[in-house]
Design a protein around this motif. Structure first.
Motif, PDB file in Angstrom:
ATOM      1  N   TYR A 242      -0.293   3.271  -7.451  1.00 32.89           N
ATOM      2  CA  TYR A 242      -0.485   4.242  -6.381  1.00 32.89           C
ATOM      3  C   TYR A 242      -1.252   5.455  -6.897  1.00 32.89           C
ATOM      4  O   TYR A 242      -1.327   5.695  -8.108  1.00 32.89           O
ATOM      5  N   ASP A 243      -1.808   6.230  -5.972  1.00 31.42           N
ATOM      6  CA  ASP A 243      -2.600   7.394  -6.372  1.00 31.42           C
ATOM      7  C   ASP A 243      -2.172   8.683  -5.686  1.00 31.42           C
ATOM      8  O   ASP A 243      -2.708   9.740  -5.957  1.00 31.42           O
ATOM      9  N   THR A 244      -1.170   8.607  -4.778  1.00 36.44           N
ATOM     10  CA  THR A 244      -0.817   9.769  -3.971  1.00 36.44           C
ATOM     11  C   THR A 244       0.688   9.801  -3.698  1.00 36.44           C
ATOM     12  O   THR A 244       1.298   8.747  -3.500  1.00 36.44           O
TER      13      THR A 244
ATOM     14  N   LEU B 269       4.647   4.008 -10.816  1.00 38.39           N
ATOM     15  CA  LEU B 269       3.736   4.465  -9.773  1.00 38.39           C
ATOM     16  C   LEU B 269       2.283   4.167 -10.111  1.00 38.39           C
ATOM     17  O   LEU B 269       1.368   4.679  -9.452  1.00 38.39           O
TER      18      LEU B 269
ATOM     19  N   SER C 240       0.816  -1.216   0.000  1.00 42.64           N
ATOM     20  CA  SER C 240       0.000   0.000   0.000  1.00 42.64           C
ATOM     21  C   SER C 240       0.848   1.264   0.000  1.00 42.64           C
ATOM     22  O   SER C 240       0.328   2.354  -0.247  1.00 42.64           O
ATOM     23  N   GLU C 241       2.145   1.159   0.294  1.00 42.75           N
ATOM     24  CA  GLU C 241       3.032   2.306   0.228  1.00 42.75           C
ATOM     25  C   GLU C 241       4.421   1.877  -0.244  1.00 42.75           C
ATOM     26  O   GLU C 241       4.811   0.732  -0.079  1.00 42.75           O
ATOM     27  N   ARG C 242       5.101   2.834  -0.840  1.00 42.00           N
ATOM     28  CA  ARG C 242       6.435   2.544  -1.372  1.00 42.00           C
ATOM     29  C   ARG C 242       7.338   3.749  -1.150  1.00 42.00           C
ATOM     30  O   ARG C 242       7.043   4.864  -1.606  1.00 42.00           O
TER      31      ARG C 242
ATOM     32  N   LYS D 233       7.296   9.223  -0.322  1.00 43.28           N
ATOM     33  CA  LYS D 233       6.800   7.902  -0.654  1.00 43.28           C
ATOM     34  C   LYS D 233       5.536   7.977  -1.506  1.00 43.28           C
ATOM     35  O   LYS D 233       4.901   9.032  -1.601  1.00 43.28           O
ATOM     36  N   ALA D 234       5.202   6.869  -2.148  1.00 41.20           N
ATOM     37  CA  ALA D 234       3.957   6.740  -2.900  1.00 41.20           C
ATOM     38  C   ALA D 234       2.960   5.952  -2.067  1.00 41.20           C
ATOM     39  O   ALA D 234       3.339   4.979  -1.399  1.00 41.20           O
ATOM     40  N   LEU D 235       1.697   6.355  -2.104  1.00 44.64           N
ATOM     41  CA  LEU D 235       0.646   5.699  -1.341  1.00 44.64           C
ATOM     42  C   LEU D 235      -0.489   5.223  -2.251  1.00 44.64           C
ATOM     43  O   LEU D 235      -0.768   5.860  -3.279  1.00 44.64           O
ATOM     44  N   ARG D 236      -1.105   4.146  -1.853  1.00 41.56           N
ATOM     45  CA  ARG D 236      -2.374   3.738  -2.479  1.00 41.56           C
ATOM     46  C   ARG D 236      -3.444   3.911  -1.414  1.00 41.56           C
ATOM     47  O   ARG D 236      -3.521   3.161  -0.451  1.00 41.56           O
ATOM     48  N   THR D 237      -4.270   4.942  -1.600  1.00 42.17           N
ATOM     49  CA  THR D 237      -5.271   5.280  -0.593  1.00 42.17           C
ATOM     50  C   THR D 237      -6.631   4.661  -0.881  1.00 42.17           C
ATOM     51  O   THR D 237      -7.516   4.700  -0.035  1.00 42.17           O
TER      52      THR D 237
END
Length: 228
Positions: free
Chosen positions: A115-117, A112, A30-32, A222-226
């Motif tokens: 991910y969206d954020t 990415l 969920s995060e990178r 970092k990149a997040l998937r919210t």
């Protein structure tokens, strides 16, 4: 018969475990972390730029806070913004008062798409900063070799650590600092780098502007998937 049944049950259990592992392995986390400013080696991934390259008088530095240890520092992007230019400069500079830190290109691309954020843990000075994502150029011609740039403003409160989250959809396509009025979308699968920059003028209303010192402390990006 019981031995056969036990063997079959063991085989079924192993198969279920294998299938479960494969399914989880196909789902990205969920995060990178993209950048983690915890050591001096991290600074080797970045280079600085400013209007001084074109006759301006702004200056910038990028350092790691000294914790007395090899790891667990934070990055400090600081300097001075000046609207003045060098007398007799050969450059016909249209604007001054800007500094930035740009990452060196990745070895290949960062994907990415899952991910969206973009999230940044930062502590600032009340100024507005610009977060930029660079993607592979969609125009394959000798006259258009620069990477595509997508930018979003980041308002950073003074003297407090915050985690700022910027949806990828909020990044706008730009060309040399100006927003492009075109119906185009970012290709998040082909990210080649990032940057953070600051201008003496413009930015989010209500934030500090004008020439003078600036300071932005950075823990990580970092990149997040919210969304699921």
């Amino acid at each position: 018969m019981s031995k056969v049944r036990a063997l079959w049950q063991a085989s079924l259990t192993a198969t279920k475990k294998a299938l479960t592992w494969n399914i989880e392995d196909l789902i990205p986390p969920s995060e990178r972390y993209i950048y983690y400013f915890n050591s001096k080696d991290e600074l080797k991934k970045w280079h600085l730029y400013s209007d001084s390259e074109y006759g301006g008088l702004s200056s910038a530095a990028l350092e790691i806070t000294d914790t007395g240890k090899e790891q667990s520092g934070t990055g400090v992007f600081s300097g001075n913004l000046s609207l003045d230019v060098t007398d007799g400069t050969k450059w016909n500079i249209s604007r001054s008062g800007f500094c930035g830190m740009r990452s060196k290109k990745f070895d290949g691309f960062i994907d990415l798409d899952p991910y969206d954020t973009i999230a940044l843990k930062i502590k600032g000075d009340g100024r507005s900063y610009i977060s930029t994502i660079y993607t592979e150029n969609w125009v394959n011609s000798p006259g258009q070799m620069e990477d595509n740039s997508w930018q979003a403003f980041v308002a950073v409160p003074k003297d407090n650590w915050v985690v700022t989250k910027i949806p990828l959809a909020h990044y706008l396509p730009t060309w040399r600092g100006s927003v492009i009025e075109a119906d185009i979308e970012m290709n998040p699968q082909r990210v080649v780098g990032m940057s953070l920059s600051v201008n003496a003028e413009g930015g989010v209303p209500g934030t500090q502007t004008g020439p003078g010192d600036f300071r932005l402390e950075i823990d990580w990006i970092k990149a997040l998937r919210t969304t699921q």
